[in-house]
Design a protein around this motif. Structure first.
Motif, mmCIF file in Angstrom:
data_model
loop_
_atom_site.group_PDB
_atom_site.id
_atom_site.type_symbol
_atom_site.label_atom_id
_atom_site.label_comp_id
_atom_site.label_asym_id
_atom_site.label_seq_id
_atom_site.Cartn_x
_atom_site.Cartn_y
_atom_site.Cartn_z
ATOM 1 N N TYR A 328 -2.755 -21.861 8.762
ATOM 2 C CA TYR A 328 -1.629 -22.532 8.966
ATOM 3 C C TYR A 328 -0.621 -21.728 9.072
ATOM 4 O O TYR A 328 0.186 -22.396 10.067
ATOM 5 C CB TYR A 328 -1.784 -23.094 7.394
ATOM 6 N N ALA A 329 0.011 -20.500 9.081
ATOM 7 C CA ALA A 329 0.890 -19.364 9.163
ATOM 8 C C ALA A 329 0.981 -19.664 10.604
ATOM 9 O O ALA A 329 0.316 -18.912 11.230
ATOM 10 C CB ALA A 329 1.396 -18.470 8.420
ATOM 11 N N GLY A 330 2.127 -19.047 11.164
ATOM 12 C CA GLY A 330 2.818 -19.518 12.663
ATOM 13 C C GLY A 330 2.106 -18.016 12.730
ATOM 14 O O GLY A 330 2.845 -17.011 11.967
ATOM 15 N N LYS A 331 2.440 -17.872 13.931
ATOM 16 C CA LYS A 331 2.129 -15.730 14.624
ATOM 17 C C LYS A 331 3.810 -15.606 14.854
ATOM 18 O O LYS A 331 3.799 -15.418 16.199
ATOM 19 C CB LYS A 331 1.494 -15.979 15.703
ATOM 20 N N ASN A 332 4.361 -15.068 13.432
ATOM 21 C CA ASN A 332 6.083 -14.691 13.952
ATOM 22 C C ASN A 332 6.202 -13.391 12.732
ATOM 23 O O ASN A 332 5.341 -13.371 12.302
ATOM 24 C CB ASN A 332 6.624 -15.842 13.963
ATOM 25 N N SER A 333 7.549 -13.095 12.878
ATOM 26 C CA SER A 333 7.060 -12.222 11.553
ATOM 27 C C SER A 333 7.273 -12.360 10.539
ATOM 28 O O SER A 333 7.417 -11.687 9.772
ATOM 29 C CB SER A 333 8.896 -11.375 12.598
ATOM 30 N N LEU A 334 8.173 -13.353 9.899
ATOM 31 C CA LEU A 334 8.046 -13.996 8.672
ATOM 32 C C LEU A 334 5.822 -13.898 8.227
ATOM 33 O O LEU A 334 6.242 -12.525 7.209
ATOM 34 C CB LEU A 334 8.369 -15.235 8.426
ATOM 35 N N THR A 335 5.535 -14.301 9.032
ATOM 36 C CA THR A 335 4.404 -14.232 8.557
ATOM 37 C C THR A 335 3.560 -12.484 8.944
ATOM 38 O O THR A 335 2.870 -11.860 7.561
ATOM 39 C CB THR A 335 2.966 -15.327 9.071
ATOM 40 N N ARG A 336 3.960 -11.445 9.461
ATOM 41 C CA ARG A 336 4.189 -10.661 9.951
ATOM 42 C C ARG A 336 4.544 -9.212 8.300
ATOM 43 O O ARG A 336 3.569 -8.613 7.715
ATOM 44 C CB ARG A 336 3.919 -9.721 10.902
ATOM 45 N N TRP A 337 5.594 -9.733 8.123
ATOM 46 C CA TRP A 337 5.972 -9.384 7.206
ATOM 47 C C TRP A 337 5.699 -9.279 5.978
ATOM 48 O O TRP A 337 5.376 -8.698 4.777
ATOM 49 C CB TRP A 337 7.624 -9.686 6.596
ATOM 50 N N VAL A 338 4.924 -10.690 5.958
ATOM 51 C CA VAL A 338 4.623 -10.885 4.226
ATOM 52 C C VAL A 338 2.983 -10.429 3.934
ATOM 53 O O VAL A 338 3.051 -9.560 3.114
ATOM 54 C CB VAL A 338 4.297 -12.827 4.381
ATOM 55 N N ARG A 339 2.527 -10.627 5.376
ATOM 56 C CA ARG A 339 1.145 -9.435 5.229
ATOM 57 C C ARG A 339 1.744 -7.906 4.893
ATOM 58 O O ARG A 339 0.259 -7.194 4.301
ATOM 59 C CB ARG A 339 0.423 -9.581 6.235
ATOM 60 N N ILE A 340 2.671 -7.533 5.695
ATOM 61 C CA ILE A 340 2.968 -6.283 5.311
ATOM 62 C C ILE A 340 3.347 -6.582 3.597
ATOM 63 O O ILE A 340 2.658 -5.111 2.660
ATOM 64 C CB ILE A 340 4.519 -6.300 6.295
ATOM 65 N N ALA A 341 4.453 -6.470 2.971
ATOM 66 C CA ALA A 341 4.188 -6.852 1.730
ATOM 67 C C ALA A 341 2.895 -7.627 0.505
ATOM 68 O O ALA A 341 2.749 -6.447 -0.511
ATOM 69 C CB ALA A 341 5.244 -7.954 1.251
ATOM 70 N N VAL A 342 2.121 -7.865 2.103
ATOM 71 C CA VAL A 342 0.290 -7.785 0.180
ATOM 72 C C VAL A 342 0.125 -6.268 0.662
ATOM 73 O O VAL A 342 -0.932 -6.438 -0.732
ATOM 74 C CB VAL A 342 -0.234 -9.200 1.179
ATOM 75 N N VAL A 343 0.076 -5.891 1.160
ATOM 76 C CA VAL A 343 -0.767 -5.114 1.194
ATOM 77 C C VAL A 343 0.301 -3.746 0.645
ATOM 78 O O VAL A 343 -0.561 -2.440 -0.090
ATOM 79 C CB VAL A 343 -0.479 -4.313 2.928
ATOM 80 N N ASN A 344 0.978 -3.603 0.710
ATOM 81 C CA ASN A 344 2.330 -2.765 -0.097
ATOM 82 C C ASN A 344 1.483 -3.015 -1.271
ATOM 83 O O ASN A 344 2.108 -2.002 -2.606
ATOM 84 C CB ASN A 344 3.493 -3.043 0.159
ATOM 85 N N LEU A 345 1.443 -4.217 -1.695
ATOM 86 C CA LEU A 345 1.317 -4.781 -3.302
ATOM 87 C C LEU A 345 -0.038 -4.363 -3.385
ATOM 88 O O LEU A 345 0.354 -4.021 -5.040
ATOM 89 C CB LEU A 345 1.424 -6.378 -3.179
ATOM 90 N N ALA A 346 -0.659 -4.031 -2.913
ATOM 91 C CA ALA A 346 -1.750 -3.445 -3.468
ATOM 92 C C ALA A 346 -2.291 -1.837 -4.468
ATOM 93 O O ALA A 346 -2.505 -1.405 -4.668
ATOM 94 C CB ALA A 346 -2.918 -3.184 -2.610
ATOM 95 N N GLY A 347 -0.054 -0.934 -3.745
ATOM 96 C CA GLY A 347 -0.620 0.156 -4.075
ATOM 97 C C GLY A 347 0.916 0.589 -4.069
ATOM 98 O O GLY A 347 1.160 1.940 -5.349
ATOM 99 N N VAL A 348 1.339 -0.527 -5.382
ATOM 100 C CA VAL A 348 2.241 -0.377 -6.559
ATOM 101 C C VAL A 348 1.633 -0.111 -7.706
ATOM 102 O O VAL A 348 0.658 -0.583 -8.234
ATOM 103 C CB VAL A 348 2.688 -1.832 -6.992
ATOM 104 N N PRO A 349 1.809 1.205 -9.053
ATOM 105 C CA PRO A 349 1.555 1.351 -9.718
ATOM 106 C C PRO A 349 1.311 0.294 -11.049
ATOM 107 O O PRO A 349 2.067 -1.006 -11.363
ATOM 108 C CB PRO A 349 2.082 2.409 -10.278
ATOM 109 N N SER A 350 0.585 0.651 -11.286
ATOM 110 C CA SER A 350 -0.306 -0.759 -12.286
ATOM 111 C C SER A 350 0.869 -0.773 -13.283
ATOM 112 O O SER A 350 1.151 -1.910 -14.223
ATOM 113 C CB SER A 350 -1.563 -0.465 -12.895
ATOM 114 N N ILE A 351 1.487 -0.142 -14.480
ATOM 115 C CA ILE A 351 2.131 -0.334 -15.135
ATOM 116 C C ILE A 351 3.511 -0.260 -14.488
ATOM 117 O O ILE A 351 4.180 -1.361 -15.139
ATOM 118 C CB ILE A 351 2.939 1.827 -15.721
#
Length: 548
Positions: A328-351
């Motif tokens: 549903y999300a459009g192919k725009n810069s906001l969606t790309r930034w959301v995907r980058i944020a999701v990927v980066n969240l996987a690397g945040v230390p668990s503490i």
């Protein structure tokens, strides 16, 4: 050589070697955990070591030889224990037990200190709830103030240990069953009275009803207290007289003994039976009064329950987020930034997730719930304190990026022609998603769940902030309404490993239990993953026809 590299065979061999090394490493770790953990459960022989006379007094030591090491003359000299030239010594690490008497559970002896070593047949081992193991000779038993006369004292000891354990279970059932329910009803009446006082609705009729209910509850509670007192009198009546290696008699309450055995007279089948009894006791027994670290059932239960709750929370959130981003999300810069944020969240230390869960879930959301729905219970928090719900939500947030990425990758592998064909036949986009796209992406969703479970089950740092504790008086699930108590604290195998390895007052004695706890955690993670893999395989076969 160039043609050989161009053929791709080196990469095949490299891949096969990497997989083989990984499998061998996993097998080696498992073998290490099994081998080291076996010492905790397998009945070990107990040795009597008569020491060299010292000032005309000869002493003796009883215990298990936990480890032995041959020391060279150079090592002895460096340690300040110089021996005769070119003479080696053997250093023994002996588990002597009875920490309350010796101050420690282990003693180091050199072979020069030992005059004689033997393995008496009548050595008794007592596994106790407190202060570790006790070794000695069975000198007798006391029934109250009177000596217990029996033809077969060892058999009588085993029978009385089983009897007392059964009585302890009955007493625990009374305390955690009927008495806990009555206490809950008392608390409900107290909160009702407080709420009525705050709202000015406490009239004489309501006050009389509350008082009548309290009187009836007190009558029931007094009856249970009398039963409990009678049980405790019988439980506390008997003691065991244990004679140590130097002839001193120690009185050990029978209620403090979990198991008793004579290891030096056991054959192989008896040792296997004792191993099974200890394993069963460790895995399924639970007593809040027991301070022994050998009860792993609450930690196993808490680990599995938390992972199940986390899975129930994270799967809908992750799948819905992935479907929105991909479909549903459009192919725009906001969606790309959301995907980058999701990927980066996987690397945040668990503490960091633990700190966020403590501040946001516990203090903000939990504190708000207490103000809105449990104001009469304040200042005692209900949900505004770390507990099972907040730990599950914190780990769901931690594993959410894994589920989103795996699900979105599965959605991207579905050909666009499948969607177009469904739409061409008159289906709406929602119907296409529900009946065609999502069933085909279910295996990828299950892959995300497998990765989430594998990560969440082994996390410890965030749980220390949002709900896990060393021991709990009650489990999060019981027969008291609402049966599943999400506000309660819980135990976790990962935290047990940390506590035993770094916080135990007797680290050396707890080391085998650390290995066996780690083995159980590995087995639970593997078992949960195998269950998810099995579900994924069934769903893949079920929806295989859609991809043809």
């Amino acid at each position: 050589m160039k043609r050989w590299f161009g053929s791709g065979k080196p990469w095949v061999w490299l891949t096969a070697s990497s997989i083989s090394i990984s499998l061998l490493a996993m097998l080696a770790i498992t073998a290490l955990l099994v081998g080291q953990g076996m010492r905790y459960l397998w009945p070990q022989p107990v040795w009597l070591m008569t020491l060299q006379p010292e000032n005309g007094v000869q002493r003796a030591v009883l215990g298990e030889i936990y480890a032995e090491q041959t020391l060279s003359p150079q090592q002895l000299e460096q340690a300040g224990l110089a021996a005769a030239p070119a003479q080696t010594e053997t250093r023994y690490l002996v588990k002597i037990g009875q920490r309350e008497i010796h101050g420690q559970s282990f003693r180091v002896l050199l072979s020069r200190d030992i005059a004689r070593i033997e393995k008496p047949a009548d050595i008794l081992v007592l596994k106790r709830m407190n202060n570790g193991t006790a070794y000695g000779y069975l000198a007798g038993m006391m029934e109250g103030e009177q000596p217990l006369v029996a033809a077969d004292l060892p058999a009588t000891l085993h029978h009385r240990v089983e009897q007392v354990q059964a009585l302890l279970a009955m007493a625990q059932a009374i305390r955690m069953g009927e008495m806990a329910k009555i206490n809950q009803q008392f608390e409900a009446l107290r909160l009702e009275e407080k709420k009525r006082r705050l709202t000015n609705t406490l009239d004489n009729q309501a006050l009389a009803r509350l008082q009548a209910e309290r009187i009836e509850l007190q009558r029931q509670f007094d009856g249970l207290s009398h039963q409990l007192t009678a049980l405790n009198q019988e439980i506390n009546r008997d003691t065991v007289q244990l004679r140590d290696a130097n002839g001193a008699i120690h009185l050990i309450p029978l209620r403090d003994i979990e198991q008793a055995w004579f290891p030096n007279t056991m054959n192989l089948w008896e040792k296997i039976g004792q191993w099974g009894n200890q394993a069963k006791h460790m895995l399924v027994h639970y007593s809040p009064d027991n301070n022994s670290a050998g009860q792993l059932f609450p930690a196993i239960f808490g680990t599995v329950l938390m992972v199940v709750l986390m899975s129930i929370i994270v799967m809908p959130l992750g799948v819905v987020a992935a479907i929105y981003l991909h479909e549903y999300a459009g192919k725009n810069s906001l969606t790309r930034w959301v995907r980058i944020a999701v990927v980066n969240l996987a690397g945040v230390p668990s503490i960091v997730y633990g700190v966020f869960g403590l501040g946001f879930f516990v203090y903000l959301i939990g504190g708000t719930l207490d103000q809105l729905f449990y104001s009469e219970a304040l200042p005692n928090p209900t949900f505004g304190t770390p507990g099972l719900l907040w730990a599950s939500l914190t780990l769901a947030l931690l594993t959410l990026p894994v589920v989103i990425v795996a699900t979105e990758e599965g959605l991207s592998r579905i050909p666009q022609s499948v969607r177009d064909g469904s739409l061409a036949l008159g289906a709406t986009k929602a119907e296409t998603l529900w009946h065609v796209v999502i069933p085909m992406a279910v295996p990828a969703m299950m892959t995300g769940l497998i990765l989430a479970v594998a990560r969440a089950a082994g996390e410890t740092a965030p749980l220390m902030l949002v709900g896990v504790v060393k021991s709990v008086p009650v489990l999060p699930v019981d027969d008291i309404f609402p049966y599943l108590h999400l506000e309660r604290k819980f135990m976790h195998l990962g935290f047990q490993i940390y506590d035993l390895a770094f916080q135990s007052p007797d680290v050396e004695a707890a080391r085998p239990l650390v290995y066996i706890t780690a083995l159980l955690l590995v087995l639970i993670v593997v078992g949960l993953n195998l269950a998810a893999i099995g579900i994924r395989h069934v769903l893949r076969e079920k929806y295989r026809s859609l991809s043809l």
